[in-house]
Design a protein around this motif. Structure first.
Motif, PDB file in Angstrom:
ATOM      1  N   ILE A   1       0.837  -1.190   0.000  1.00 26.79           N
ATOM      2  CA  ILE A   1       0.000   0.000   0.000  1.00 26.79           C
ATOM      3  C   ILE A   1       0.877   1.248   0.000  1.00 26.79           C
ATOM      4  O   ILE A   1       1.867   1.303   0.732  1.00 26.79           O
ATOM      5  CB  ILE A   1      -0.914  -0.016   1.255  1.00 26.79           C
ATOM      6  N   GLY A   2       0.486   2.207  -0.845  1.00 25.00           N
ATOM      7  CA  GLY A   2       1.218   3.479  -0.846  1.00 25.00           C
ATOM      8  C   GLY A   2       2.375   3.455  -1.817  1.00 25.00           C
ATOM      9  O   GLY A   2       2.555   2.504  -2.589  1.00 25.00           O
ATOM     10  N   ASN A   3       3.211   4.519  -1.756  1.00 24.52           N
ATOM     11  CA  ASN A   3       4.264   4.617  -2.766  1.00 24.52           C
ATOM     12  C   ASN A   3       5.669   4.680  -2.164  1.00 24.52           C
ATOM     13  O   ASN A   3       6.527   5.406  -2.622  1.00 24.52           O
ATOM     14  CB  ASN A   3       4.014   5.819  -3.698  1.00 24.52           C
ATOM     15  N   ASP A   4       5.858   3.858  -1.114  1.00 29.94           N
ATOM     16  CA  ASP A   4       7.181   3.782  -0.494  1.00 29.94           C
ATOM     17  C   ASP A   4       8.146   3.054  -1.444  1.00 29.94           C
ATOM     18  O   ASP A   4       7.902   1.914  -1.845  1.00 29.94           O
ATOM     19  CB  ASP A   4       7.055   3.035   0.847  1.00 29.94           C
ATOM     20  N   LYS A   5       9.225   3.750  -1.800  1.00 33.36           N
ATOM     21  CA  LYS A   5      10.174   3.237  -2.806  1.00 33.36           C
ATOM     22  C   LYS A   5      10.800   1.918  -2.360  1.00 33.36           C
ATOM     23  O   LYS A   5      10.921   0.975  -3.149  1.00 33.36           O
ATOM     24  CB  LYS A   5      11.291   4.274  -3.034  1.00 33.36           C
ATOM     25  N   ALA A   6      11.206   1.866  -1.056  1.00 36.71           N
ATOM     26  CA  ALA A   6      11.888   0.670  -0.553  1.00 36.71           C
ATOM     27  C   ALA A   6      10.955  -0.546  -0.629  1.00 36.71           C
ATOM     28  O   ALA A   6      11.382  -1.644  -1.021  1.00 36.71           O
ATOM     29  CB  ALA A   6      12.353   0.890   0.880  1.00 36.71           C
TER      30      ALA A   6
ATOM     31  N   TYR B   1      11.446  -4.028  -2.813  1.00 33.45           N
ATOM     32  CA  TYR B   1      11.356  -5.333  -2.153  1.00 33.45           C
ATOM     33  C   TYR B   1      10.304  -6.213  -2.841  1.00 33.45           C
ATOM     34  O   TYR B   1      10.556  -7.379  -3.159  1.00 33.45           O
ATOM     35  CB  TYR B   1      11.036  -5.119  -0.671  1.00 33.45           C
ATOM     36  N   VAL B   2       9.133  -5.624  -3.109  1.00 36.54           N
ATOM     37  CA  VAL B   2       8.052  -6.370  -3.747  1.00 36.54           C
ATOM     38  C   VAL B   2       8.484  -6.847  -5.139  1.00 36.54           C
ATOM     39  O   VAL B   2       8.273  -8.010  -5.513  1.00 36.54           O
ATOM     40  CB  VAL B   2       6.765  -5.510  -3.828  1.00 36.54           C
ATOM     41  N   ASN B   3       9.140  -5.971  -5.890  1.00 38.93           N
ATOM     42  CA  ASN B   3       9.591  -6.369  -7.227  1.00 38.93           C
ATOM     43  C   ASN B   3      10.619  -7.496  -7.160  1.00 38.93           C
ATOM     44  O   ASN B   3      10.645  -8.377  -8.023  1.00 38.93           O
ATOM     45  CB  ASN B   3      10.157  -5.163  -7.983  1.00 38.93           C
ATOM     46  N   THR B   4      11.456  -7.459  -6.129  1.00 43.57           N
ATOM     47  CA  THR B   4      12.445  -8.543  -5.972  1.00 43.57           C
ATOM     48  C   THR B   4      11.726  -9.867  -5.690  1.00 43.57           C
ATOM     49  O   THR B   4      12.082 -10.913  -6.256  1.00 43.57           O
ATOM     50  CB  THR B   4      13.443  -8.236  -4.822  1.00 43.57           C
TER      51      THR B   4
END
Ligand code: NAP
Length: 285
Positions: free
Chosen positions: A40-45, A49-52
């Motif tokens: 949720i939201g637009n936290d870059k970190a 992590y999600v993309n990894t």
């Protein structure tokens, strides 16, 4: 000088094993494990992590879904999504990135997540199972910590361990799992009076405070084992809670940051999802 516990290499081997098992499942039963990640939201970190996670899912041939919700999402919308994922037969594991936006009742969300698909052990049913030493999913980061310690093949029965940090997601479950492995555990936190005094007695140190370079070599017992969970950014560089250069001279084994606990966390998530798939489909490897 210490031996480095290479989390990257260990996790790579675990991913190869998972990939082989998925191939077998897929060939024999036409089934592949599925993981859904909710954030949720637009936290870059979080996004990185999600993309990894999604990339690793693809690598081991899992089915995966990524659900990005806006920061203004309502509690009901999150609950609806979770209920749909709970019912979705393609999905065997669900992971939700915390913290949630203000105003959302975290406990409601945790309870809503099917305990059978709760592959990071956040549903209070699974948390209770963990602390009563019953079989449930182990939370990914603590499970990774224990696997890294086991990778050095030492009998640690009766040895003393200090865990620095008492969060629900890292410190407390790590302390519980070490205790289940028959170590004698001290849990330290920000109010601990003399951290160094505790650390100097520890055969195993797990650092999970989120404070860059908090633990220096002179605070460690000679030949101890150090697992550094901390991830802190200092001058644009990722560093742990342990000052690596001084600790490496004192410890017998140490994990680096990056390349230690981080990669293990994702490998454990995929292992738990595979296990969830086998249980839900009543399949055996
Ligand atoms: P957290 O919720 O902020 O908890 C930090 C804990 O450390 C608290 O219990 C706090 O004590 C304690 N602490 C803070 N300063 C301290 C000090 N000076 N001395 C002793 N204890 C101190 O953090 P978390 O979520 O557990 O995460 C901890 C670290 O692990 C973070 O750097 C995080 O990024 C990292 N992490 C890494 C992974 C991975 O996969 N690599 C996964 C999860 C977390 P109080 O309770 O008294 O406040």
């Amino acid at each position: 000088m210490s031996n480095i516990i290479n989390g990257r290499e260990i996790s790579k081997k675990r991913l190869i094993e998972i990939e082989e098992k998925v191939k077998y499942l897929s060939d024999k039963y036409g089934k592949v494990p599925g993981l859904a990640v909710v954030y949720i939201g637009n936290d870059k970190a979080s996004e990185v992590y999600v993309n990894t996670i999604i990339k690793k899912c693809t690598k081991v041939h899992f089915y995966s879904e990524k659900h990005l919700l806006s920061e203004n999402v309502s509690e009901d919308e999150i609950l609806d999504l979770i209920n749909n994922l709970n019912k979705n037969e393609k999905i065997n594991g669900i992971i939700i990135q915390f913290p949630l936006p203000k105003g959302i009742d975290e406990n409601k969300i945790k309870f809503a997540l099917s305990y059978e698909k709760d592959v990071d052990c956040i549903n209070p049913i699974n948390v209770g199972m963990l602390y009563s030493n019953s079989k449930s999913f182990l939370p990914c980061t603590p499970k990774g910590v224990i696997e890294l310690i086991k990778s050095i093949n030492q009998d640690l029965t009766g040895k003393s361990a200090v865990v620095v940090g008492r969060s629900n997601i890292v410190g407390k479950p790590v302390a519980e799992l070490l205790q289940q492995e028959n170590l004698t555990v001290t849990l330290c936190h920000s109010k601990t009076k003399d951290l160094k005094e505790h650390l100097l007695r520890a055969d195993v140190v797990v650092a999970a405070a989120g404070r860059a370079n908090l633990i220096k070599g002179d605070m460690l017992k000679e030949n101890c084992i150090v697992i550094d969970v901390g991830t802190n950014v200092v001058d644009g560089k990722l560093v742990g809670d342990v000052e690596f250069d001084s600790a490496v001279k004192k410890a017998s084994y140490i994990t680096p940051v990056p390349g230690g606990v981080g990669p293990m966390t994702i490998a454990m998530l995929l292992e738990n999802t595979l296990e969830a798939c086998l249980k839900q489909c009543e399949l055996k490897l």
